[in-house]
Design a protein around this motif. Structure first.
Motif: not given
Length: 194
Positions: A82-107
């Motif tokens: 369960r922890l490994r699965q959660e860890n993988e999900r958190l890694r993906m969330e981090r990767d998404i946030l690194e790629k997205v430009d927060r200013d653009l995604c307000r739109n």
């Protein structure tokens, strides 16, 4: 003489119990030092040094790593999974946030475009959660036909982009600019009304 500014890194310290458990995890799991070190947030040489140190101690020492893998309880194994699965999900969330430009995604439209562009890389529901967009809204947006205004804007944008590239290359052909980055447009510019 220039001085280099050295940033002092604070040295982390670990208890003997943590070191012993890390070595036991390495020995019992049968995984590589690199894999276990990465999971624990350590560097390979640190874990390797702990292994070497513990193996050099006498056999009666309490910190001696065990050579037999102790069977893991079903509860512990399911918790680790369960922890490994959660860890993988958190890694993906981090990767998404690194790629997205927060200013653009307000739109919202830009957020939906980001999800569309990365749907083969990340789960759609995860991207929707991270970007605070409802999955139903994303699917509705995806099925919605392109509005007349959006089609017109797209056409104008394509025309203006070609016009700018043509003008830049025409100036380069006539010597007004030293370098043309749009070399693929030069033949069209040279053969046009210029």
């Amino acid at each position: 003489m220039s001085r280099r500014c050295r940033i002092e890194r604070q040295r982390r310290s670990f208890t003997e119990e943590f070191k012993r458990q890390a070595v036991e995890l390495l020995v019992s799991s049968g995984r590589s030092i690199t894999s276990v070190a990465k999971e624990l947030g350590l560097r390979d040489p640190v874990l390797r040094r702990w292994v070497d140190k513990l193996r050099q101690e006498p056999a009666s020492a309490a910190l001696r790593p065990t050579t037999q893998a102790t069977p893991m309880s079903a509860d512990r194994a399911s918790e680790i999974a369960r922890l490994r699965q959660e860890n993988e999900r958190l890694r993906m969330e981090r990767d998404i946030l690194e790629k997205v430009d927060r200013d653009l995604c307000r739109n919202p439209d830009m957020s939906l475009r980001f999800i569309e562009d990365h749907r083969d890389t990340y789960p759609i529901r995860l991207m929707c959660a991270v970007l605070e967009v409802s999955p139903a809204g994303y699917y509705a947006w995806r099925e919605r036909p392109v509005s007349a205004r959006a089609a017109s804007n797209s056409t104008l944008l394509a025309r203006s982009g070609r016009s700018i590239a043509t003008a830049v290359c025409a100036m380069a052909v006539h010597g007004s600019m030293p370098l043309c980055r749009h070399r693929d447009v030069v033949p069209a510019a040279a053969g046009s009304n210029g």
